[in-house]
Structure formats: structure tokens, C-alpha cells
Design a protein around this motif. Structure first.
Motif, PDB file in Angstrom:
ATOM      1  N   ARG A  98       0.825  -1.212   0.000  1.00 30.44           N
ATOM      2  CA  ARG A  98       0.000   0.000   0.000  1.00 30.44           C
ATOM      3  C   ARG A  98       0.858   1.260   0.000  1.00 30.44           C
ATOM      4  N   ARG A  99       1.916   1.244   0.774  1.00 30.07           N
ATOM      5  CA  ARG A  99       2.778   2.428   0.810  1.00 30.07           C
ATOM      6  C   ARG A  99       3.432   2.662  -0.546  1.00 30.07           C
ATOM      7  N   ASP A 100       3.849   1.585  -1.200  1.00 29.30           N
ATOM      8  CA  ASP A 100       4.476   1.709  -2.511  1.00 29.30           C
ATOM      9  C   ASP A 100       3.477   2.249  -3.534  1.00 29.30           C
ATOM     10  N   ALA A 101       2.246   1.764  -3.463  1.00 26.62           N
ATOM     11  CA  ALA A 101       1.208   2.251  -4.386  1.00 26.62           C
ATOM     12  C   ALA A 101       0.931   3.732  -4.166  1.00 26.62           C
ATOM     13  N   TYR A 102       0.931   4.151  -2.915  1.00 26.98           N
ATOM     14  CA  TYR A 102       0.691   5.554  -2.582  1.00 26.98           C
ATOM     15  C   TYR A 102       1.809   6.445  -3.118  1.00 26.98           C
ATOM     16  N   GLU A 103       3.054   5.995  -2.992  1.00 28.75           N
ATOM     17  CA  GLU A 103       4.188   6.796  -3.439  1.00 28.75           C
ATOM     18  C   GLU A 103       4.326   6.810  -4.962  1.00 28.75           C
ATOM     19  N   ARG A 104       3.909   5.735  -5.604  1.00 25.32           N
ATOM     20  CA  ARG A 104       4.046   5.642  -7.065  1.00 25.32           C
ATOM     21  C   ARG A 104       2.959   6.453  -7.785  1.00 25.32           C
ATOM     22  N   ASP A 105       1.737   6.387  -7.272  1.00 30.59           N
ATOM     23  CA  ASP A 105       0.630   7.113  -7.895  1.00 30.59           C
ATOM     24  C   ASP A 105      -0.345   7.522  -6.798  1.00 30.59           C
ATOM     25  N   GLY A 106       0.005   8.624  -6.125  1.00 33.94           N
ATOM     26  CA  GLY A 106      -0.772   9.055  -4.976  1.00 33.94           C
ATOM     27  C   GLY A 106      -2.225   9.368  -5.302  1.00 33.94           C
ATOM     28  N   LYS A 107      -2.471  10.015  -6.437  1.00 32.90           N
ATOM     29  CA  LYS A 107      -3.836  10.401  -6.786  1.00 32.90           C
ATOM     30  C   LYS A 107      -4.732   9.172  -6.973  1.00 32.90           C
ATOM     31  N   ALA A 108      -4.222   8.180  -7.678  1.00 35.55           N
ATOM     32  CA  ALA A 108      -5.015   6.968  -7.898  1.00 35.55           C
ATOM     33  C   ALA A 108      -5.259   6.239  -6.582  1.00 35.55           C
ATOM     34  N   PHE A 109      -4.245   6.193  -5.732  1.00 39.60           N
ATOM     35  CA  PHE A 109      -4.393   5.509  -4.444  1.00 39.60           C
ATOM     36  C   PHE A 109      -5.429   6.222  -3.578  1.00 39.60           C
ATOM     37  N   LEU A 110      -5.389   7.549  -3.567  1.00 36.85           N
ATOM     38  CA  LEU A 110      -6.361   8.305  -2.788  1.00 36.85           C
ATOM     39  C   LEU A 110      -7.773   8.083  -3.307  1.00 36.85           C
ATOM     40  N   ARG A 111      -7.937   7.999  -4.617  1.00 38.60           N
ATOM     41  CA  ARG A 111      -9.268   7.729  -5.186  1.00 38.60           C
ATOM     42  C   ARG A 111      -9.780   6.370  -4.738  1.00 38.60           C
ATOM     43  N   ASP A 112      -8.884   5.386  -4.691  1.00 42.12           N
ATOM     44  CA  ASP A 112      -9.294   4.026  -4.301  1.00 42.12           C
ATOM     45  C   ASP A 112      -9.822   3.987  -2.874  1.00 42.12           C
ATOM     46  N   TRP A 113      -9.297   4.848  -2.006  1.00 42.49           N
ATOM     47  CA  TRP A 113      -9.663   4.810  -0.583  1.00 42.49           C
ATOM     48  C   TRP A 113     -10.581   5.965  -0.178  1.00 42.49           C
ATOM     49  N   GLU A 114     -10.984   6.765  -1.135  1.00 42.19           N
ATOM     50  CA  GLU A 114     -11.818   7.922  -0.831  1.00 42.19           C
ATOM     51  C   GLU A 114     -13.157   7.514  -0.219  1.00 42.19           C
ATOM     52  N   ALA A 115     -13.775   6.486  -0.770  1.00 44.19           N
ATOM     53  CA  ALA A 115     -15.088   6.054  -0.281  1.00 44.19           C
ATOM     54  C   ALA A 115     -14.994   5.510   1.138  1.00 44.19           C
ATOM     55  N   ALA A 116     -13.941   4.754   1.435  1.00 47.14           N
ATOM     56  CA  ALA A 116     -13.773   4.186   2.777  1.00 47.14           C
ATOM     57  C   ALA A 116     -13.584   5.284   3.812  1.00 47.14           C
ATOM     58  N   ASP A 117     -12.792   6.295   3.489  1.00 50.30           N
ATOM     59  CA  ASP A 117     -12.607   7.414   4.406  1.00 50.30           C
ATOM     60  C   ASP A 117     -13.905   8.204   4.586  1.00 50.30           C
ATOM     61  N   ALA A 118     -14.666   8.354   3.487  1.00 47.46           N
ATOM     62  CA  ALA A 118     -15.942   9.075   3.579  1.00 47.46           C
ATOM     63  C   ALA A 118     -16.923   8.333   4.479  1.00 47.46           C
ATOM     64  N   ASP A 119     -16.953   7.007   4.385  1.00 41.86           N
ATOM     65  CA  ASP A 119     -17.839   6.205   5.244  1.00 41.86           C
ATOM     66  C   ASP A 119     -17.439   6.361   6.711  1.00 41.86           C
ATOM     67  N   LEU A 120     -16.144   6.368   6.970  1.00 40.09           N
ATOM     68  CA  LEU A 120     -15.666   6.523   8.341  1.00 40.09           C
ATOM     69  C   LEU A 120     -16.008   7.913   8.881  1.00 40.09           C
ATOM     70  N   ARG A 121     -15.893   8.923   8.026  1.00 40.63           N
ATOM     71  CA  ARG A 121     -16.248  10.280   8.438  1.00 40.63           C
ATOM     72  C   ARG A 121     -17.735  10.367   8.780  1.00 40.63           C
ATOM     73  N   LYS A 122     -18.574   9.736   7.990  1.00 36.91           N
ATOM     74  CA  LYS A 122     -20.013   9.721   8.270  1.00 36.91           C
ATOM     75  C   LYS A 122     -20.307   9.022   9.585  1.00 36.91           C
ATOM     76  N   ALA A 123     -19.584   7.938   9.853  1.00 37.17           N
ATOM     77  CA  ALA A 123     -19.786   7.203  11.105  1.00 37.17           C
ATOM     78  C   ALA A 123     -19.405   8.057  12.310  1.00 37.17           C
TER      79      ALA A 123
END
Length: 341
Positions: A214-239
Motif C-alpha cells: 500500500r505504501r508503494d502504491a501511494y508513493e508511485r501514484d498518490g492520486k489513484a491511491f487516494l481515489r481508491d480509498w476515498e469512499a472508505a474514508d468518507a464512510d468513516l467520516r459519516k460514522a
């Protein structure tokens, strides 16, 4: 600039993540102390928390993030009084920082160019209604520790110098991280942290591989990695937001209050801060889980993080603090299978 690593993407370290989420649900719990090995995600988790937290409503031009125009300090001379949504502040307090930088001081530039005596707010002003993060908190200089203790106690920053007398609110969640090999934390400051968790390096291959992947994916293509986890973070924020709304409705049976007191007595915790923190943390846990009242199951879940740093040292007991807390929980509340949760 790449945004912080997503909170939901952090592998393992469940106690650390849980403690941070609970302080987001109820900031009055009093902050989180994270102690552990280097490279275990302590700083990453705090940075990720900044992107996860819901925004706050504040006066646009207020340097202390006031929620209402009436709350803005007179010395600030606020001109832009619009109410706007802004990210919850997460402010770093670096080692070696000067007292003036922390508390604020005379605005030298304004004094020299305009001949006016004005106050330049410090880090405590910026952190109001948010988080103040100290990396390597156990290496913080004593005079800064004393200053933080005073402010944490009163919730107000008072500056008396250069002929100025300034006051402003300074209520924040204190988050500290450090490596225990580099020194211990002063007991007075340790007691100011509501929760304390220990983090260790993962011991199994699969977990370590996933961390690296995961760390390697974040460093290689941060924007794509953030998009992949955007929904999970949004769900946690709603909770978190849902738990905040539910918090005031959570019932606390008298039996739970007695359990809190019994646990702290059995552990030999000084003062009553242990009971209060345990109760608030269990209530936040109940709200986050969608329960209607606090149960013994919630106490069991949060007792180690709320109480382990409040134990008196026992040279005859080599067990870790969290282990000692769980042992006392079992002795006091009974085994899980036998307890009426």
C-alpha cells in the motif's frame, strides 16, 4: 502536493486507529498518546486523521477558529465575519520550538512599520477546536511541557509580556507520539493524555507485505491511491458524525459507573481522571457502534487504552500495562463468558 495517506488504508494498528476515532467522536476524552517502535505508522496515522476529520464551522477571519462572531477576541480585530466551513485544524508542535512561537508574541513587523502594538497568534491559537500534534513528545523541553500543562488545564492561553495582556481560548485534542527507548514522558504530562496505546511492528509476513504494497502504491501514484480509498474514508467520516450526534443520547447505567470506580480502585489509579476518561471513552465507543447505552462490553474494549498509563509501577510484575489492565478487568468484572454484558 499529495494529500496525507488515507486513514482507512492503514494496515493493522487497530488500537491506535480506534483511539483516534474515539477522540474525534468526543474530543473531551483528552487526547491520545502513541508509543512504539520507529516506522510503525504513528506519524502517518496522525497526518491521515487531518484528512479524515469532519470540517468545522468558523468565523472566516478569526485567528482562533471561533464558531461565532461574539467569541472572537477583541485583540484580533476581525473584519471578515462570514461563517465558513474549514478543515479541522491539525497543528504540528516541533521539538525545539520557542515559547513565543507556541503562545504568540508581539507582532514585530507591525510594531516597526506602523508603530502599533499588536499580538501575533501562536500555535495554540491555530490549534483551537482542533488537534495539536507533538512527535517525539517525550523529548519536549520542560518549559514547553509546563506551558502545555497550564493551557490543557484551563483551556485558555494567557500571554503577559511586552506590555500586552492577551487571552484566547485554546481547547484542542493533544496527540503525542514517541519511541520509549528515547526517554520517558513526565508523569504530569502523561496524565493529561486521555488515552494511551502501544504500537509494535507486525510479526507476520502477510501483514508486512500488505503495508509495503500500500505504501508503494501511494508513493508511485498518490492520486489513484487516494481515489481508491476515498469512499472508505468518507464512510468513516459519516460514522464519526453520526456517533457525535448520538453521543448525548447514550444512557449510562449506575452499574457502569460503579464498574468504572471499581476498576480504578483495583488498579490503584490516583485521582478520578481515570474513571471520567474510562466513562467518556466507553460512551464514545457505544455511540460509534450504534448502541443505546454503555455496557460492560464497551468498558472491556476501551479499558486498556484509558487506564494503562495511569498505573503505578510494580517492579514485581513484568507484564505489560495493557496486560495488567485486562487482568484486573477480568478479576473485577468476571470472565467474558460468565459476565452479564
Amino acid at each position: 502536493m499529495t494529500k496525507p495517506f488515507p486513514f482507512s488504508a492503514i494496515v493493522g494498528q487497530d488500537d491506535m486507529k480506534q483511539a483516534m476515532v474515539l477522540t474525534a467522536v468526543d474530543p473531551s476524552i483528552g487526547g491520545v498518546l502513541v508509543f512504539g517502535d520507529r516506522g510503525t505508522g504513528k506519524s502517518t496515522a496522525v497526518r491521515a486523521l487531518a484528512a479524515l476529520l469532519p470540517p468545522i464551522r468558523q468565523v472566516a477571519g478569526c485567528p482562533v477558529n471561533s464558531a461565532r462572531k461574539a467569541d472572537c477576541p477583541d485583540w484580533a480585530e476581525v473584519e471578515d465575519t462570514r461563517l465558513v466551513n474549514r478543515p479541522t485544524p491539525v497543528v504540528d508542535l516541533p521539538l525545539g520550538v520557542t515559547e513565543d512561537r507556541v503562545t504568540g508574541a508581539l507582532d514585530i513587523e507591525r510594531a516597526l512599520t506602523r508603530g502599533e502594538k499588536a499580538f501575533q497568534p501562536g500555535l495554540l491559537a491555530r490549534a483551537n477546536r482542533g488537534y495539536l500534534y507533538i512527535d517525539e513528545v517525550n523529548l519536549l523541553e520542560d518549559h514547553i511541557v509546563d506551558l502545555l500543562l497550564d493551557v490543557a488545564q484551563s483551556g485558555e492561553n494567557v500571554v503577559e509580556r511586552e506590555g500586552m495582556s492577551i487571552r484566547h481560548p485554546a481547547r484542542f485534542v493533544l496527540v503525542g507520539s514517541g519511541n520509549p527507548e528515547e526517554g520517558e514522558l513526565r508523569p504530569q504530562l502523561l496524565d493529561r493524555f486521555g488515552l494511551s496505546v502501544d504500537v509494535t511492528s507486525p510479526r507476520d509476513v502477510d501483514t508486512r507485505v500488505e503495508v509495503v504494497r500500500r505504501r508503494d502504491a501511494y508513493e508511485r501514484d498518490g492520486k489513484a491511491f487516494l481515489r481508491d480509498w476515498e469512499a472508505a474514508d468518507a464512510d468513516l467520516r459519516k460514522a464519526i458524525l453520526a456517533a457525535r450526534k448520538a453521543l448525548v443520547k447514550i444512557a449510562t447505567p449506575d452499574a457502569i459507573l460503579r464498574d468504572c470506580a471499581a476498576l480504578c480502585i483495583a488498579l490503584g489509579a490516583d485521582g478520578l481522571r481515570g474513571e471520567l476518561t474510562l466513562l467518556k471513552t466507553a460512551r464514545a465507543q457505544a455511540a460509534y457502534e450504534g448502541a443505546t447505552d454503555v455496557s460492560r462490553a464497551h468498558l472491556r474494549r476501551v479499558a486498556p487504552m484509558a487506564l494503562q498509563h495511569r498505573l503505578r509501577r510494580d517492579p514485581m510484575d513484568e507484564a505489560g500495562s495493557a496486560t495488567r489492565v485486562m487482568r484486573v478487568v477480568t478479576e473485577t468484572l468476571g470472565p467474558i463468558q460468565a459476565a452479564a454484558e
